[in-house]
Structures are given as C-alpha cells and as structure tokens.
Design a protein around this motif. Sequence first.
Motif, short mmCIF file in Angstrom:
data_model
loop_
_atom_site.label_atom_id
_atom_site.label_comp_id
_atom_site.label_asym_id
_atom_site.label_seq_id
_atom_site.Cartn_x
_atom_site.Cartn_y
_atom_site.Cartn_z
N THR A 258 -83.49 -94.59 -25.61
CA THR A 258 -84.62 -95.36 -25.07
C THR A 258 -85.83 -94.46 -24.82
O THR A 258 -86.74 -94.84 -24.08
CB THR A 258 -84.22 -96.05 -23.75
OG1 THR A 258 -83.78 -95.07 -22.81
CG2 THR A 258 -83.13 -97.08 -23.99
N VAL A 277 -77.08 -102.55 -21.72
CA VAL A 277 -78.01 -101.47 -21.40
C VAL A 277 -77.28 -100.48 -20.52
O VAL A 277 -76.81 -100.83 -19.44
CB VAL A 277 -79.28 -101.99 -20.69
CG1 VAL A 277 -80.20 -100.83 -20.34
CG2 VAL A 277 -80.00 -103.01 -21.55
N LEU A 279 -77.64 -97.58 -18.32
CA LEU A 279 -78.63 -96.79 -17.57
C LEU A 279 -78.02 -95.48 -17.07
O LEU A 279 -76.90 -95.46 -16.56
CB LEU A 279 -79.15 -97.60 -16.39
CG LEU A 279 -79.94 -98.88 -16.72
CD1 LEU A 279 -80.38 -99.57 -15.44
CD2 LEU A 279 -81.14 -98.57 -17.60
N THR A 295 -89.23 -90.44 -20.42
CA THR A 295 -88.37 -90.72 -19.26
C THR A 295 -88.10 -89.45 -18.45
O THR A 295 -87.08 -89.35 -17.77
CB THR A 295 -87.03 -91.33 -19.72
OG1 THR A 295 -86.38 -90.40 -20.61
CG2 THR A 295 -87.25 -92.65 -20.43
N SER A 301 -81.12 -93.01 -20.64
CA SER A 301 -80.49 -94.32 -20.76
C SER A 301 -80.39 -94.72 -22.23
O SER A 301 -81.18 -94.26 -23.07
CB SER A 301 -81.30 -95.37 -20.00
OG SER A 301 -81.37 -95.05 -18.62
N ASP A 442 -86.28 -95.32 -13.20
CA ASP A 442 -87.37 -96.28 -13.39
C ASP A 442 -87.29 -96.85 -14.80
O ASP A 442 -87.56 -96.16 -15.78
CB ASP A 442 -88.71 -95.57 -13.18
CG ASP A 442 -89.90 -96.53 -13.22
OD1 ASP A 442 -89.69 -97.72 -13.52
OD2 ASP A 442 -91.03 -96.06 -12.98
N THR A 443 -86.89 -98.12 -14.92
CA THR A 443 -86.76 -98.73 -16.25
C THR A 443 -88.11 -98.95 -16.93
O THR A 443 -88.15 -99.19 -18.13
CB THR A 443 -86.01 -100.07 -16.16
OG1 THR A 443 -86.76 -100.96 -15.32
CG2 THR A 443 -84.62 -99.89 -15.60
N ARG A 444 -89.21 -98.84 -16.19
CA ARG A 444 -90.53 -98.98 -16.82
C ARG A 444 -90.82 -97.84 -17.77
O ARG A 444 -91.69 -97.96 -18.64
CB ARG A 444 -91.62 -99.07 -15.74
CG ARG A 444 -91.56 -100.34 -14.90
CD ARG A 444 -92.55 -100.29 -13.75
NE ARG A 444 -92.25 -99.17 -12.84
CZ ARG A 444 -92.96 -98.90 -11.76
NH1 ARG A 444 -94.00 -99.65 -11.45
NH2 ARG A 444 -92.62 -97.88 -10.97
N LEU A 446 -88.62 -96.74 -19.94
CA LEU A 446 -87.83 -96.92 -21.15
C LEU A 446 -88.68 -97.50 -22.28
O LEU A 446 -89.50 -98.39 -22.07
CB LEU A 446 -86.64 -97.86 -20.88
CG LEU A 446 -85.73 -97.49 -19.71
CD1 LEU A 446 -84.55 -98.45 -19.65
CD2 LEU A 446 -85.25 -96.05 -19.81
N VAL A 457 -83.46 -106.10 -19.95
CA VAL A 457 -83.79 -105.06 -18.97
C VAL A 457 -84.47 -105.67 -17.75
O VAL A 457 -84.20 -105.28 -16.60
CB VAL A 457 -84.67 -103.97 -19.62
CG1 VAL A 457 -85.22 -103.02 -18.56
CG2 VAL A 457 -83.86 -103.19 -20.65
N ASP A 461 -83.13 -105.46 -13.93
CA ASP A 461 -83.95 -105.01 -12.80
C ASP A 461 -83.85 -105.97 -11.62
O ASP A 461 -83.70 -105.56 -10.46
CB ASP A 461 -85.41 -104.87 -13.24
CG ASP A 461 -85.70 -103.49 -13.79
OD1 ASP A 461 -84.96 -102.55 -13.48
OD2 ASP A 461 -86.68 -103.35 -14.54
#
Length: 486
Positions: A258, A277, A279, A295, A301, A442-444, A446, A457, A461
């Motif tokens: 990712t 997913v 993570l 990232t 992830s 922080d998935t933002r 990815l 995703v 979240d």
Amino acid sequence: MLSELQLVLEPARRELVRAFVREASLAEGVPVSVASLIADDTAQVWLVLCTLGSGRDRARIALVCSHREVRTTILLHGHSRFSNVAASLAGDIRRDAGISCREHGIDGWEVSLHRSLTGNAEPPPSAAEAPLSTPAVPAAARDYVIDLPQRSDAAAIARCFLEVYGHHYVHSEVFSTHRYWDKVESGELVPAVARDGQGEVIGHVALEREPGALVAERGEAVVLSAYRGHHLLERMTARLSEEAPKHGLHGIYAEPLTIHTFSQRNDERAGMPVCAVLLGANPESFRPKGVACPTAGQRQSYLRTFRFVQKPAARTIYAPAPYREMLLKLYTSLGAAVSVAAPTAAAASESRTGIKVNDRGYGVVNFERIGPNVAIELSQALRDVRGLGASSVQLSAPIGDPGLPLLTDAARGLGFFFCGLGPAFADGTDTFLLQLLSEPLDTRKLQLFTDLTKELVAFIDLDRAATAQKVRDATSSRSSRANSTG
C-alpha cells in the motif's frame, strides 16, 4: 602466484590500477614489454567499467602469472549494471589482447585479460565465458514470452530479485538456486517467468503453497524496471491461473503493498479483487529498495486480493450483524453465491485454537472451532501473542461456524475490528478475519487504487473507531464500579 588489489570503481584510480598490474607483473618475472601491455589493457578496461558502475561499487583486481601467460581478473558486483559489459568493451581493447567476460555467482561479473608469454596466439575463452564478439541485445527486441522456468533459469531469477529488492528480500530462497529449485520440485512453488526477445528472464511470479493447502499465494513477484508497463505481471498471473487447477488449488491470492498502487493495478487487471486489508503486517523497513514511502513512521500495511481458479460452490455463512452487508459485497466481487444462516448457539462443546507470531511482530490467533467459553479463550490467546512480541494481531475463524457471532462480540470488546475474508483458506472453507493494532497507524497514508478497496478501508476505519469506543466505555464502566465499591 597471485596478487590482489581491492578499491572503489572510480576513474581517478586508473593510474593506481595500471601501476599495480605492471609492478605485480614485473615482480613475477614478466618481460617489461608484456607487463606494460597488460597494465595498459587493464587500465583501459577500468575506465569503461567505471562508466557502468554506480559510483559506490568496489572491485577486486587479481593478477595471476603462469609459464604460459599473465592474466588480470576484475571481479564486479551488480549483475544488471554489468550484464552488457562485453558489448561495452568491444573496440576499446587492442585486437591482440585476450579478453573474456563471464558471470560470477548470481550478482557479479568477471572480466579477464590475458597476454601470452610464449608468443602464441591468445588462448580461447572457456565454454563458460562470453567473448567480446557477443552481440549486444537490440533495444527493440521486445517479443515477450510467458512460460514455466527450467532449473537453469534459477540464477537469472535470483538476479531479478537482487536488482529490484537488493539482498534483503523476505523470501531468501530465491537467492539460493538449490533451495529455490528444491521448492519447485516439491510443489511448494509453482513459478512462471517472463522472457525478453533473447530468452533472458526479466520477470518472475510464483504460487507459494503450504502443504495440503487449497489456496496459494501469488508471491515472489518481480519485473525488471526497464520492462514494466507491458502487463507482464498480470500475464504471468494468468498463466499461473491456468496451472493452479492442475495442482488441485481452489484459488490464488496476493498481498500487494500500500505504498504504491502498481501491484494493485495489476491485480485489478488480473481479476483479483480485494478481500481483506492487513494493517501493520510488517515493519516500516519492509519495502522495495529505492521506493519512496508515503507511510513513513508506521508499520507497513498490505491488501489481500483473491481469485477463484475453479467455479466456487455456494456458501452458507454465520455473518456477524455489524459486518453482514460488507461480507455480502465482498462475496459478490469474488463471484461466489452465499446465503446467511439464522443465528444459533455455538455447536462445539469447546474451542480449538492456535497462535503464532512471526519475527516481524505479526501475530495470528486462529479458532478452528468456536465453543461457548470463547471470550475467556480469546483473552488468554491475545495475552499470549502479545507476550511473544506481536505488534499487530489477526483473528481468524471459520465463517460457517455457528459460534462466530459470539466470538465476534468478545473480540470487539477487546478492540478487534474488521479485516476481511480468507476465501477457501481453511481446507477449502472460508475464514472470517478481524484485526487489532497496538501501534498508531494512519490509513490516510495508504495508497489505494480501486473503489472497492477505498470503500473497504473507510469501513474498517469506522469499525476501528467504534470498537475503540467500546473498549473505552468498558474501561470507564469498570473504573466506575471499582470506585463505587471502594
């Protein structure tokens, strides 16, 4: 006798190289005229090699003298940079000089220059050497072929991984031709390769299969940078999809990065939609060399993508209420018919569980069956994997087990949140996946390609926030009770 010199491959070292070869030759009794010629030859080759190097390469120069000839050998690291060394040297060396090039291990080249001490013509290169008359590969030779590799391709496959990943690729067997081919012969690996117009290996993908498993991971994927953009990865994947049923497999999966969307694009074109997913599955440092990392500051992830290679049978699942709609959407994308069973009590009298933690801090708690005491058993398993150093934890259980909603309630109370599906991952049956993180992520950051992936995703979240709130509420409630009784 043998004399050696090791130094950085830089043009400024040319005179040092010349002086070393000449003086070492004279010390071995080589006539002055021949010593000067072999020294000049070596210095000239040195300059050419400097134009091919990275500026940080080190080379080893060895001089060997026999009663028939004097020979200098330059050993170089970096197969891809020096693979066209013969063509680069053509025309730069005197025609009366003997020179040959050959591969040295899986990541090197050896350039040899020799001068006769008997007045005879230069000795012919051995069968393993490539003479300078070897033609350069035409830049336009792009007739790519996808096929299954032979044992003789193992070293070329290793060189592809060295160029792209360096020496720290997670599947170290690719760098050992014997270990690699042993896995092919045992059926643990089912590989495919891409070849250029000259038959050279320029890409590799393999199905990695655990003994008895009915799904295999499409991994060990690499395409040399000069040949990307020609859909070679999905073409190799398509070939493996044809091979997979011959090995009794139900499906193949992949776990694309990712930190970029390149692999995700290939999986989309190969008909492998996202199903989970993962993570924080690996440390931050686990990424291809030279690739920017958006990232940074958190664990890496991955996605999990999947494709059935045989028509899937219809499924009956015990879908936990918070995840029913998302699970049905994932099954639809995979092309599998599914029905949701009515809730019922756990069928097993006791649970059967297993745990494991790898050396990268990723733990798995697996419920093979789910009993009525699942909350206590899950709490103990979680303590165990954390005690073994797990930073991220995946919870896996059969999606067709009636006790799954009970397990899910207990897991959400501990902070577990949605992860996805493992189609046919448990002896042909599907697994339901939750996950838990102990470090910020922080998935933002990815990099995501498909709309379904972005939707999944975003759903994760929301679920992550909801389960975190459940943990806070439970902690606050326990604290309040403790205060009231104190």
